[in-house]
Scaffold this active site. Structure first.
Site, PDB file in Angstrom:
ATOM      1  N   SER A 199     -12.617   2.224  10.175  1.00  0.00           N
ATOM      2  CA  SER A 199     -11.655   1.905   8.960  1.00  0.00           C
ATOM      3  C   SER A 199     -12.811   1.668   8.430  1.00  0.00           C
ATOM      4  O   SER A 199     -13.153   0.435   8.718  1.00  0.00           O
ATOM      5  CB  SER A 199     -10.483   2.025   9.379  1.00  0.00           C
ATOM      6  OG  SER A 199      -9.804   1.665   8.735  1.00  0.00           O
ATOM      7  N   ALA A 200     -12.930   2.117   7.111  1.00  0.00           N
ATOM      8  CA  ALA A 200     -13.604   1.314   5.832  1.00  0.00           C
ATOM      9  C   ALA A 200     -12.141   0.039   5.973  1.00  0.00           C
ATOM     10  O   ALA A 200     -12.893  -0.393   4.793  1.00  0.00           O
ATOM     11  CB  ALA A 200     -13.418   2.389   4.819  1.00  0.00           C
ATOM     12  N   LYS A 251      -3.665  -0.817  14.441  1.00  0.00           N
ATOM     13  CA  LYS A 251      -2.575  -0.563  15.068  1.00  0.00           C
ATOM     14  C   LYS A 251      -3.137  -0.562  16.630  1.00  0.00           C
ATOM     15  O   LYS A 251      -4.427   0.075  16.940  1.00  0.00           O
ATOM     16  CB  LYS A 251      -3.140   1.362  13.757  1.00  0.00           C
ATOM     17  CG  LYS A 251      -2.146   0.994  12.747  1.00  0.00           C
ATOM     18  CD  LYS A 251      -2.434   2.125  12.247  1.00  0.00           C
ATOM     19  CE  LYS A 251      -3.165   2.481  11.415  1.00  0.00           C
ATOM     20  NZ  LYS A 251      -3.232   1.687  10.042  1.00  0.00           N
ATOM     21  N   ASP A 307     -16.134   5.959  14.857  1.00  0.00           N
ATOM     22  CA  ASP A 307     -15.532   5.743  13.650  1.00  0.00           C
ATOM     23  C   ASP A 307     -15.150   4.800  13.716  1.00  0.00           C
ATOM     24  O   ASP A 307     -14.099   4.271  14.933  1.00  0.00           O
ATOM     25  CB  ASP A 307     -13.632   6.976  14.098  1.00  0.00           C
ATOM     26  CG  ASP A 307     -12.358   6.743  12.678  1.00  0.00           C
ATOM     27  OD1 ASP A 307     -12.954   6.358  12.143  1.00  0.00           O
ATOM     28  OD2 ASP A 307     -12.100   8.063  12.774  1.00  0.00           O
ATOM     29  N   LYS A 353      -5.481  10.782   0.810  1.00  0.00           N
ATOM     30  CA  LYS A 353      -6.123   9.313   1.429  1.00  0.00           C
ATOM     31  C   LYS A 353      -7.070   8.633   0.768  1.00  0.00           C
ATOM     32  O   LYS A 353      -7.939   9.212   0.322  1.00  0.00           O
ATOM     33  CB  LYS A 353      -5.392  10.098   2.303  1.00  0.00           C
ATOM     34  CG  LYS A 353      -5.166   8.515   3.769  1.00  0.00           C
ATOM     35  CD  LYS A 353      -5.336   8.533   4.801  1.00  0.00           C
ATOM     36  CE  LYS A 353      -5.876   7.499   6.476  1.00  0.00           C
ATOM     37  NZ  LYS A 353      -6.267   8.154   7.469  1.00  0.00           N
ATOM     38  N   VAL A 372      -5.749   0.509   3.182  1.00  0.00           N
ATOM     39  CA  VAL A 372      -4.964  -0.646   3.307  1.00  0.00           C
ATOM     40  C   VAL A 372      -6.925  -1.332   2.533  1.00  0.00           C
ATOM     41  O   VAL A 372      -7.128  -1.941   1.413  1.00  0.00           O
ATOM     42  CB  VAL A 372      -5.756  -1.422   5.100  1.00  0.00           C
ATOM     43  CG1 VAL A 372      -5.877  -2.877   4.369  1.00  0.00           C
ATOM     44  CG2 VAL A 372      -4.329  -1.398   5.462  1.00  0.00           C
ATOM     45  N   GLU A 426       0.823  -0.967   0.041  1.00  0.00           N
ATOM     46  CA  GLU A 426       0.488   0.261   0.191  1.00  0.00           C
ATOM     47  C   GLU A 426       0.635   1.106  -0.174  1.00  0.00           C
ATOM     48  O   GLU A 426       2.011   1.206  -0.241  1.00  0.00           O
ATOM     49  CB  GLU A 426      -1.032  -0.029   1.297  1.00  0.00           C
ATOM     50  CG  GLU A 426      -0.504  -0.190   2.666  1.00  0.00           C
ATOM     51  CD  GLU A 426      -0.430   0.951   3.250  1.00  0.00           C
ATOM     52  OE1 GLU A 426      -1.520   1.400   2.959  1.00  0.00           O
ATOM     53  OE2 GLU A 426      -1.041   0.101   4.734  1.00  0.00           O
TER      54      GLU A 426
HETATM   55  N1  PSU Z   1      -0.340   0.252   8.452  1.00  0.00           N
HETATM   56  C1  PSU Z   1       0.903   1.142   8.850  1.00  0.00           C
HETATM   57  N2  PSU Z   1       0.659   2.472   9.059  1.00  0.00           N
HETATM   58  C2  PSU Z   1       0.107   3.013   8.358  1.00  0.00           C
HETATM   59  C3  PSU Z   1      -1.514   2.406   7.534  1.00  0.00           C
HETATM   60  C4  PSU Z   1      -1.072   1.144   8.057  1.00  0.00           C
HETATM   61  O1  PSU Z   1       2.218   0.738   9.404  1.00  0.00           O
HETATM   62  O2  PSU Z   1      -0.153   4.669   7.625  1.00  0.00           O
HETATM   63  C5  PSU Z   1      -2.354   3.079   6.791  1.00  0.00           C
HETATM   64  C6  PSU Z   1      -3.300   2.327   5.953  1.00  0.00           C
HETATM   65  O3  PSU Z   1      -3.440   2.834   4.697  1.00  0.00           O
HETATM   66  C7  PSU Z   1      -4.484   1.394   6.915  1.00  0.00           C
HETATM   67  C8  PSU Z   1      -4.719   3.116   7.720  1.00  0.00           C
HETATM   68  O4  PSU Z   1      -5.424   1.555   5.468  1.00  0.00           O
HETATM   69  O5  PSU Z   1      -3.307   3.499   7.837  1.00  0.00           O
HETATM   70  C9  PSU Z   1      -6.139   3.119   8.730  1.00  0.00           C
HETATM   71  O6  PSU Z   1      -6.450   4.843   7.547  1.00  0.00           O
HETATM   72  P1  PSU Z   1      -8.223   4.860   8.778  1.00  0.00           P
HETATM   73  O7  PSU Z   1      -8.117   4.686  10.433  1.00  0.00           O
HETATM   74  O8  PSU Z   1      -8.292   6.114   8.499  1.00  0.00           O
HETATM   75  O9  PSU Z   1      -9.310   3.903   8.325  1.00  0.00           O
HETATM   76 MN    MN Z   2     -11.709   7.164   9.970  1.00  0.00          MN
END
Ligand code: PSU
Ligand code: MN
Length: 300
Positions: free
Chosen positions: A136-137, A155, A134, A82, A102, A21
């Protein structure tokens, strides 16, 4: 969508391919280290005998497989968007460039016929979900995309137990790689149990074949691969700086797409760069393992 010549040829001849990604490069890691990492990850895939396919959208064209110039743009272009799945159509129609999460990466990779994907940590349910919904998608996309994602869990800035519950509800298969505990991204373990465990890339590839044979929903397979214990972030430091970061995000009103990059950056600063090293160690391990799983898959 444009698939690079090298990736298209590998797919046509049944050679292993690993999707990578781009949001981790553009929004997840500091410059100039991020470009080095983008190149290093592609190299790790090659060392495992597979072809790397970094995914992004450049000037409105979804790309699977980037050249050096494309990687450079992802790492350095100011104001890069993003892009999750839902953002792909507007980016394409408006001719914009962006890094794929992702969610966006899984969709495009699967469309191109790439079955294995490596990242750091998945997105999921954020802490405080009861006030700000919130989630994540990433999760929804993985519940409807036939792809194998190798990651160090989700995470650790997230509500990990809630995220695991959501993955269960959404029928996403989760297996630990040589572990009975769900990894904790920067940390070797999140302390949560994981129901299934595999010991080899061949076993992971076997599950992928069983998914296809069974049919039914086009769901993902999450292979959760912990960062080695000796390379993890110190858990006390992690907990302390994360608590500070969550408070700072609230005070500054950081929400939506900005929250994940904000917290990751806060951790890098607050740990004097130690979280970055743990993040990189996790991504490297995942990328190597993804190469091995892609090879086992291609061999089967
Ligand atoms: N893994 C990492 N660092 C990142 C991400 C994943 O080590 O920055 C990114 C990925 O692209 C994941 C995104 O899809 O963070 C999630 O963002 P959000 O919580 O806004 O969906
Ligand atoms: Mn989000």
């Amino acid at each position: 969508m444009r698939v690079s010549d090298e990736v298209a040829e590998a797919l046509a001849t049944g050679r292993p391919v690993v999707a990578l990604e781009s949001t981790i490069i553009s929004h997840g890691l500091p410059q100039p280290r991020n470009l080095q990492v983008a190149l290093e990850l592609e190299d790790l895939v090659r060392q495992a005998g597979a072809v790397p396919a970094t995914v992004a959208v450049l000037d409105g064209v979804p790309r699977v497989g980037l050249d050096k110039d494309g990687l450079d743009r992802i790492a350095t272009e100011p104001g890069l968007r993003k892009l999750g799945f839902r953002d792909l159509a507007p980016a394409a129609a408006l001719g914009l460039s962006g890094a794929t999460t992702v969610s966006g990466t899984s969709f495009l990779a699967a469309r191109a016929g790439v079955r294995v994907f490596a990242t750091g940590g998945l997105g999921g349910v954020h802490r405080g979900w009861t006030t700000v919904q919130d989630e994540s998608a990433d999760i929804d996309t993985l519940s409807r995309t036939r792809i194998t994602v190798v990651c160090a869990g989700v995470k650790s800035i997230l509500d990990v137990p809630a995220t695991l519950q959501r993955l269960e509800t959404k029928q996403v298969t989760v297996v630990g790689y040589r572990t009975d505990e769900f990894p904790g991204f920067y940390l070797h373990s999140s302390g949560e149990p994981v129901d299934w465990r595999v010991e080899t890339p061949q076993e992971a590839a076997g599950i992928m074949r069983a998914q296809d044979t069974l049919g039914g929903l086009d769901t993902a397979l999450i292979v959760a691969n912990p960062v080695p214990a000796d390379l993890q972030l110190d858990p006390d430091l992690h907990d302390r700086v994360l608590a500070e970061g969550l408070r700072a995000a609230e005070e500054r009103g950081v929400t939506g797409q900005a929250i994940t990059p904000f917290l990751l950056e806060y951790l890098v600063e607050g740990t004097g760069g130690a979280s970055l090293e743990a993040n990189l160690a996790a991504v490297r391990g995942n990328t190597r393992l993804a190469g091995e799983i892609a090879a086992a898959w291609a061999a089967g």
